[in-house]
Scaffold this motif. Sequence first.
Motif, PDB file in Angstrom:
ATOM      1  N   CYS A 150      -5.219   2.102   1.615  1.00 17.38           N
ATOM      2  CA  CYS A 150      -5.863   0.916   1.038  1.00 17.38           C
ATOM      3  C   CYS A 150      -5.737   0.856  -0.484  1.00 17.38           C
ATOM      4  CB  CYS A 150      -7.319   0.833   1.481  1.00 17.38           C
ATOM      5  SG  CYS A 150      -8.333   2.228   0.997  1.00 17.38           S
ATOM      6  N   CYS A 151      -4.662   1.448  -1.024  1.00 13.94           N
ATOM      7  CA  CYS A 151      -4.454   1.342  -2.467  1.00 13.94           C
ATOM      8  C   CYS A 151      -2.990   1.067  -2.779  1.00 13.94           C
ATOM      9  CB  CYS A 151      -4.948   2.583  -3.204  1.00 13.94           C
ATOM     10  SG  CYS A 151      -3.994   4.075  -2.946  1.00 13.94           S
ATOM     11  N   TYR A 184      -7.499  -0.126  -5.541  1.00 16.60           N
ATOM     12  CA  TYR A 184      -7.828  -0.273  -4.123  1.00 16.60           C
ATOM     13  C   TYR A 184      -7.827  -1.740  -3.727  1.00 16.60           C
ATOM     14  CZ  TYR A 184      -8.692   4.624  -3.611  1.00 16.60           C
ATOM     15  OH  TYR A 184      -8.510   5.972  -3.550  1.00 16.60           O
ATOM     16  N   THR A 185      -7.147  -2.045  -2.633  1.00 12.91           N
ATOM     17  CA  THR A 185      -7.134  -3.398  -2.092  1.00 12.91           C
ATOM     18  C   THR A 185      -8.402  -3.656  -1.294  1.00 12.91           C
ATOM     19  OG1 THR A 185      -5.917  -2.656  -0.141  1.00 12.91           O
ATOM     20  CG2 THR A 185      -4.617  -3.467  -1.992  1.00 12.91           C
ATOM     21  N   THR A 231       0.844  -1.199   0.000  1.00 11.87           N
ATOM     22  CA  THR A 231       0.000   0.000   0.000  1.00 11.87           C
ATOM     23  C   THR A 231       0.875   1.244   0.000  1.00 11.87           C
ATOM     24  OG1 THR A 231      -0.189   0.203   2.406  1.00 11.87           O
ATOM     25  CG2 THR A 231      -1.862  -1.155   1.278  1.00 11.87           C
TER      26      THR A 231
END
Length: 90
Positions: free
Chosen positions: A77-78, A60-61, A25
């Motif tokens: 979160c990416c 984005y995860t 991230t």
Amino acid sequence: MSNNDKTLRIDVVDVGCISSPPDTTLLTALEAANINIHYHCREGFCGACRTKLIEGEVEYTTDPLAFIDDDEILPCCCVALCPLKIKVPL
């Protein structure tokens, strides 16, 4: 060479350039480079790490729940899909 062996260039405006593995991230990469960025949840809920994306593309995860503008990302979160240019709040 697999995609995980490459690092991507992240140009952080007013700070300098860092490298980020494509499976890390952006928040983790920024922290590893000793760039302080405000955050709370690390999961896209709070929006505290909101950062301006000037150039590039992220994935984005985790789908962020916090509101972000079209030119903003949540580094917590990416991951970078290509070299990026970002501006973090200092």
